[in-house]
Every structure is written in C-alpha cells, then in structure tokens.
Write a protein that holds these residues in place. Structure first.
Motif, PDB file in Angstrom:
ATOM      1  N   HIS A 160      42.543  45.656  38.394  1.00 13.39           N
ATOM      2  CA  HIS A 160      41.397  45.773  37.493  1.00 13.39           C
ATOM      3  C   HIS A 160      40.662  44.446  37.358  1.00 13.39           C
ATOM      4  N   ASN A 177      36.756  43.942  37.936  1.00 13.70           N
ATOM      5  CA  ASN A 177      35.898  43.235  36.969  1.00 13.70           C
ATOM      6  C   ASN A 177      35.191  42.039  37.600  1.00 13.70           C
ATOM      7  N   ALA A 211      29.477  44.741  33.687  1.00 15.01           N
ATOM      8  CA  ALA A 211      30.834  44.804  33.150  1.00 15.01           C
ATOM      9  C   ALA A 211      31.096  46.210  32.650  1.00 15.01           C
TER      10      ALA A 211
END
Length: 179
Positions: free
Chosen positions: A75, A79, A88
């Motif tokens: 993750h 991101n 985002a």
C-alpha cells in the motif's frame, strides 16, 4: 444508475482493478504491479472531485501467505505512485481474515463499506463500488450501493455470472474518462 459524476465516493476493489491479480495471491511489493494506467485513472477520478477509497479482502494474511507488514509495504507503493500523480486515496479498508473466521468485514459482507460510509458521512446511494468479482457485486447489493463491473482481473469470468443489466467498463482508466 445515475451518472457517475453524481457519486461522492468511488470505492475500488484492489486486486484485479488497481493492480494485476493472481490466483496465487499478491504476496509482496515485487508482485504488486499496477494495471496499466490505473494510477493515473485514480488521479483523474480524484481531480473530478470524488472521494476514492479501497475495499480489499486480503485473506492471504489469515492464510499465512504474507504479513500485515508486507501488505502495508504494498500500500505504501500504491500511495507513492499516487503521490507522483498528485493524488491520494481517502482510505484503504481491508479484511485480513481467513474466510472461515466469520468476520463482518470480508466481502461479500458489508463491514468495509459500512466503515467507509461512517468515516466519510456517506449514505449508500452516494457511493459507487467498482470491482471484478462476484463477492464485490454481492457486497454492493447487500449494502445498497451501485456497482460497476471492471473487466480486468476476474471481471471477464465474473461477467457471465452477473445479471445482464450490470454496468461494465473495460478497465479503471475507461471509468475515469466517464467520471
């Protein structure tokens, strides 16, 4: 279904929608490979004013195939790639449980969608769920939000199992052009 622009929040399944899927599970950062142009598509959806959240079953943790630390590293990669596009996510919601654990968060149960709604002050009708599997569709149906089948990942196989009137898009970039 109303126009895609009418939804406040777009909820995305992860494996098969944002990144390539594998029947052997995505177990490491090296195996986490974005679907072509999916990262730019998320940035476009965000630019159009939508909240974007991820709702993902990650039973590989409960099965012992990878750790929560490794999942967080995947993750972090997502991101970082989004940040490079000036975007985002508004949240990543995950179920780490084994299918036999009986939790409320594992899709097709609605726990993740309930949490997204609670965290962002949303009603089901303000959310649109994009997924590639039967469990994604069933989750959306149980929760009461609209659903779009994405034909990447397991989407092609899933299409034959769903009602003919379920909305479909080729991939996440195609959806972003419409949102």
């Amino acid at each position: 279904m109303k126009p895609y622009t009418a939804y406040k929040c777009i909820v995305l399944d992860r494996d098969g929608v944002i990144n390539e899927d594998s029947d052997d599970y995505i177990k490491s950062v090296a195996e986490w490979i974005p679907v072509p142009n999916a990262i730019a598509a998320i940035a476009t959806i965000k630019q159009h004013g939508h909240l974007v959240c991820v709702a993902t079953n990650q039973s590989g943790i409960g099965r012992g195939y990878y750790t929560l630390t490794e999942l967080h590293a995947m993750h972090a990669k997502l991101n970082t790639l989004l940040a490079e596009q000036g975007a985002a996510l508004d949240g990543i919601y995950l179920c780490p449980h084994h299918p036999d654990d009986g939790c409320n968060c594992r899709k097709p149960n609605t726990g993740m969608l309930e949490q997204i709604a609670a965290d962002h002050g949303l009603q089901p009708g303000e959310m649109l769920f994009l997924g590639d599997s039967q469990s994604d569709y069933d989750c959306a149906q149980r929760f009461g939000c609209d659903f779009v089948l994405v034909l990447t990942g397991k989407g092609q196989r899933t299409a034959a199992k769903l009602p003919a009137d379920v909305a479909q898009v080729k991939d996440l970039p195609t959806f972003a052009e419409l949102s």
